[in-house]
Scaffold this motif. Structure first.
Motif, PDB file in Angstrom:
ATOM      1  N   ARG A   1       0.808  -1.221   0.000  1.00 41.37           N
ATOM      2  CA  ARG A   1       0.000   0.000   0.000  1.00 41.37           C
ATOM      3  C   ARG A   1       0.845   1.276   0.000  1.00 41.37           C
TER       4      ARG A   1
ATOM      5  N   CYS B   1      -2.085   8.000  -1.623  1.00 36.81           N
ATOM      6  CA  CYS B   1      -3.346   7.837  -0.903  1.00 36.81           C
ATOM      7  C   CYS B   1      -4.219   9.051  -1.232  1.00 36.81           C
TER       8      CYS B   1
ATOM      9  N   CYS C   1      -4.189   2.647   7.112  1.00 32.99           N
ATOM     10  CA  CYS C   1      -5.364   2.727   6.237  1.00 32.99           C
ATOM     11  C   CYS C   1      -6.551   2.034   6.911  1.00 32.99           C
TER      12      CYS C   1
ATOM     13  N   CYS D   1     -13.417   4.285   3.782  1.00 35.02           N
ATOM     14  CA  CYS D   1     -12.741   5.484   3.275  1.00 35.02           C
ATOM     15  C   CYS D   1     -13.611   6.184   2.226  1.00 35.02           C
TER      16      CYS D   1
ATOM     17  N   CYS E   1      -9.435   4.717  -4.905  1.00 32.21           N
ATOM     18  CA  CYS E   1      -8.122   4.511  -4.272  1.00 32.21           C
ATOM     19  C   CYS E   1      -7.170   3.793  -5.247  1.00 32.21           C
TER      20      CYS E   1
HETATM   21  S1  SF4 Z   1      -8.449   3.254   1.116  1.00 32.20           S
HETATM   22 FE1  SF4 Z   1      -8.483   5.478   1.455  1.00 32.20          FE
HETATM   23  S2  SF4 Z   1      -7.104   5.797   3.188  1.00 32.20           S
HETATM   24 FE2  SF4 Z   1      -6.680   3.739   2.401  1.00 32.20          FE
HETATM   25  S3  SF4 Z   1      -4.992   4.081   0.954  1.00 32.20           S
HETATM   26 FE3  SF4 Z   1      -6.903   4.162  -0.225  1.00 32.20          FE
HETATM   27  S4  SF4 Z   1      -7.401   6.340  -0.325  1.00 32.20           S
HETATM   28 FE4  SF4 Z   1      -5.919   6.078   1.324  1.00 32.20          FE
END
Ligand code: SF4
Length: 627
Positions: free
Chosen positions: A111, A116, A180, A186, A192
Motif C-alpha cells: 500500500r 493515498c 489505512c 474510506c 483509491c
Molecule cells: S483506502 Fe483510502 S485511506 Fe486507504 S490508501 Fe486508499 S485512499 Fe488512502
C-alpha cells in the motif's frame, strides 16, 4: 509423459518460436514437464534451474497451459523487471494469436507504494496544512508536485512518478497498511490507487509481487492478495530470511511517538496522546541499555513495565476513539494505528519459545525486535492449500526442510544447464595464502588480486566480505593494476550506473561487497574473473543466527553457518557464466578451504567447475582464451 506435460511442452514450442534467438533448451523443457505435473497433481515442487535455463518460462508456460491463477513472488527488483519487460509480454503476445488461450498479468505492490487519495485531499483542501508546517521547503514543493500529479496519473504508483521525489514528501501523501482504515470505511475507497491495483490483480491470470508483500499477506491472514491456485517463489534461496522479517515485530520509541501523533489528530483529550508520547521516550531510554543484547523471556522488569504501560495507554486511547461519534478520516487512521501498535506490544511480550528477542542500534536509535527462529510454522498452511513451485539457480542444502516442507535434498529436481562449465570455466582455490587473521594476509591478498587481474587483463569483479578489506585493497591497488585498467569501487556511484560503467569498459575492475553477490548480470567479455577474498560466512554477532546456533547445538556450524556461506558463494560465482559463449575464472582466496572438513559443503554450488590450486593453470586458461 502425462497429458498435462504434453500440453505445456506444445505451448512452450509455440512460445519460443517467437523469440529472436529461438532455441530448444533441454533443462527448460524438463522444468516445464515437472512444473506441469506438479500443477496437475496439486503438489509442491522444488526445482533448481541454473543460469541460462530459462526458468521463468519454465514455470510461466505450464501455468498458462493449465489455465490457473498464480502469484509469482520474487526477491529482486531485477527479476520483477525481467518478468514485466520480457517474459510476460512474450506470453501475452503468444496468447493473442492462439485461439482459446487468454492471458493477462499485473504487478502488485504494498500500500505505501501508491498515493493515498485521502491524504492528498486533506493536504490539497488545506484541511491538513499543519502536516506541512516546519517541513523543509523542497519537501513542500515536492508534495505540491505530487498533488498535481495525482490528478494526471493512472497508477499513482511511486515508480511511475516522472520527477525525483524524496522519502519525506512521499510519506506525506501515502499510507502504510497499518494506518489505512480500509476501502469500505474510506471516502475515496472507490478511486483509491491501491484498491484499483488490487482490482487489476484480481482480474489477472498472473500477479507479480515481491517476497515481502507475500510474507506480509501471510501475516495478515491472506487478505491483501487475491485468491490464487499456484504460488511460485523464484529466487527461493532468500525466502527464509524474508519470511523471518515479515513475521517479526519491531518496536522503537519513535514508533510509539508516531502512533501517539496519529491519536493526537483525532482526540479531544490531548493528555492521553501526551502520555503515550512520553512512554515512547521512556522506551528509548530503557532500550538504550540493552543495545547489542539478546533478551530473556520474560523480558527484564523495566522493559516489560514500560511496554505494559504503553499497552495500557493504547487501551485508554482506543476506548476514547471508539466513544467518538464523528467518524473522521483522522479518527479511522488513529484507530488503525493504535490497534496495530497494541498488537505489536502484545506480540513482543508474549513471545514464545520460537521467538528470539533482541535490541539493535538502527541509525542511532535502539530497536527492539522479536523474530521467529524458524519459519516453518508460518508457511505450513500455505503448503497445505496452495500448489507451490519453489525455484532458484541454487537451492541451499536443507532449505526445503527449514521452510517446513517434507522434501529431502535428494528430491529436489535439478534441471540441466545449457552451459559447458568444464570448458567455459575454472575454479581457482588459493591454498598458499595466509589465513584470515594472519598479519601477513593483507599484503599477500592484494598481491594475489593484482596477479589474477593481470592474467585476465581486467574485466574482474572482486568481491569482499568486509568494507575494511575492500578499502585497504582498493587504496593499495588503485593505479597499480596495469596500464589502462580502471578500478571502480562500490561507493563510486549508484549500483546501476556503476554496473553500466563496468560493462562498457572491459579494461576495468569492480571492487564491491555482498550487495553485488547477486543482481549483477554482465554477460560476455566484460566479466572474465570473479574473485572472492574469503568464504562468506555470516556475521557471528547476528542475534537471530545466534539463537539458531544455540538451538542446533554441536551441529550449529554445519547446519547454520555453512549453508549460508555456501549459498552466498554460489550466488557470487554465478555472476561469471551468463551465456553459452562466456568463459572465465572464479578465484577464492581463502586457504581454509584446503584444510577444513566443510570444503565440499561450502563449494556445492560450484562443484560443476573444474578445480585447481595452481596459478599456472589460471594463466594457461586465460592465455588460451584471450589469444
Ligand atoms: S483506502 Fe483510502 S485511506 Fe486507504 S490508501 Fe486508499 S485512499 Fe488512502
Amino acid at each position: 509423459m502425462t497429458p498435462a506435460a504434453k500440453t505445456a511442452l506444445a505451448l512452450l514450442e509455440s512460445v519460443i518460436t517467437r523469440l529472436e534467438h529461438a532455441e530448444q533448451r533441454e533443462g527448460q523443457a524438463d522444468m516445464v514437464r515437472h512444473v506441469a505435473d506438479a500443477i496437475h497433481t496439486g503438489s509442491t515442487l522444488v526445482v533448481q534451474a541454473g543460469t541460462g535455463t530459462g526458468k521463468t518460462l519454465g514455470y510461466l508456460v505450464p501455468i498458462l497451459a493449465a489455465g490457473q491463477t498464480a502469484v509469482i513472488a520474487t526477491y529482486t527488483k531485477a527479476l520483477q523487471d525481467q518478468l514485466a519487460s520480457v517474459d510476460l509480454p512474450l506470453l501475452e503476445a503468444a496468447c493473442a494469436d492462439t485461439p482459446g488461450l487468454s492471458f493477462s498479468w499485473a504487478m502488485l505492490k504494498g500500500r505505501n507504494n501508491y498515493l493515498c487519495r485521502q491524504r492528498v485531499s486533506e493536504i490539497e483542501t488545506g484541511h491538513d496544512q499543519l502536516q506541512l508546517n516546519d517541513v523543509p521547503r523542497d519537501v513542500v514543493r515536492e508534495v505540491g508536485d505530487l498533488i498535481a500529479w495525482a490528478n494526471e496519473t493512472e497508477s499513482g504508483e511511486i515508480s511511475d512518478v516522472p520527477f525525483s521525489v524524496g522519502d519525506a514528501a512521499w510519506r506525506k501523501v501515502s499510507l502504510g497498511s497499518d494506518e489505512c482504515p480500509g476501502a469500505a470505511k474510506c471516502a475515496f475507497g472507490e478511486t483509491c490507487f491501491t484498491e484499483r491495483a488490487r482490482e487489476r490483480a484480481r482480474n489477472a491470470n498472473v500477479i507479480v509481487v515481491n517476497f515481502t508483500l507475500y510474507g506480509l499477506d501471510l501475516e495478515q491472514d491472506r487478505e491483501f492478495l487475491p485468491h490464487h491456485d499456484i504460488v511460485v517463489f523464484d529466487e527461493v534461496h532468500e525466502l527464509e530470511d524474508v519470511i523471518s522479517d515479515t513475521a517479526s515485530v519491531s518496536l522503537t520509541g519513535r514508533m510509539i511517538a508516531s502512533a501517539a501523533e496519529s491519536a493526537r489528530q483525532a482526540l479531544s483529550k490531548q493528555k492521553l496522546a501526551n502520555a503515550l508520547a512520553k512512554t515512547g521516550k521512556e522506551l528509548d531510554e530503557v532500550l538504550g541499555q540493552y543495545v547489542g543484547q539478546r533478551l530473556p523471556q520474560p523480558l527484564p522488569a523495566d522493559l516489560e513495565g514500560t511496554i505494559s504501560n504503553a499497552a495500557h495507554q493504547c487501551g485508554l486511547i482506543h476506548d476514547e476513539l471508539r466513544a467518538t461519534i464523528n467518524e473522521t478520516p483522522e479518527l479511522l487512521r488513529a484507530t488503525a494505528a493504535i490497534s496495530r501498535m497494541n498488537e505489536s506490544l502484545s506480540k513482543v511480550v508474549t513471545g514464545g519459545s520460537n521467538m528470539v528477542v533482541f535490541v539493535t542500534d538502527v541509525r542511532g536509535a535502539a530497536r527492539l525486535t522479536a523474530a521467529p527462529k524458524r519459519v516453518d510454522h508460518v508457511l505450513s498452511e500455505l503448503w497445505d492449500d496452495t500448489t507451490a513451485i519453489l525455484t532458484s539457480a541454487t537451492i541451499p542444502p536443507g532449505l526445503p526442510r527449514r521452510l517446513g516442507l517434507t522434501i529431502e535434498d535428494d528430491d529436489i529436481v535439478r534441471v540441466a544447464s545449457p552451459f559447458d562449465y568444464a570448458k567455459q570455466s575454472l575454479l581457482y582455490l588459493a591454498d598458499d595464502l595466509p589465513a584470515p587473521n594472519d598479519a601477513q594476509r593483507p599484503a599477500k591478498l592484494q598481491a594475489r588480486i593484482r596477479e589474477l587481474i593481470s592474467l585476465s587483463g581486467g574485466s574482474a569483479l572482486v568481491l569482499f566480505t568486509s568494507w575494511n578489506v575492500l578499502r585497504d585493497a582498493a587504496d593499495a591497488l588503485d593505479g597499480k593494476l596495469g596500464k589502462g585498467i580502471t578500478l571502480y569501487r562500490q561507493d563510486d556511484m549508484p549500483k546501476k550506473a556503476l554496473l553500466a560503467a563496468f560493462r562498457d569498459n572491459h579494461a576495468s575492475c569492480l571492487f564491491a561487497t555482498r550487495g553485488f553477490f547477486q543482481g549483477v548480470d554482465v554477460p560476455g567479455d566484460a566479466l572474465r574473473l570473479v574473485i572472492l577474498d574469503k568464504v562468506p560466512f555470516p556475521a557471528m554477532n547476528d542475534p537471530l543466527l545466534d539463537a539458531r546456533r544455540d538451538e542446533a547445538g554441536n551441529s550449529a556450524f554445519m547446519t547454520v553457518d555453512v549453508p549460508i556461506a555456501a549459498a552466498s558463494l554460489a550466488q557470487a560465482a554465478g555472476r561469471l557464466i551468463r551465456t553459452a559463449t562466456d568463459h572465465g575464472v572464479v578465484a577464492i582466496l581463502d586457504p581454509r578451504l584446503s584444510t577444513k572438513r566443510y570444503k565440499s559443503a561450502v563449494l556445492y554450488g560450484v562443484a560443476h567447475m573444474p578445480e585447481t590450486n595452481d596459478l599456472r593453470q589460471v594463466q594457461e586458461f586465460f592465455a588460451s582464451r584471450l589469444a
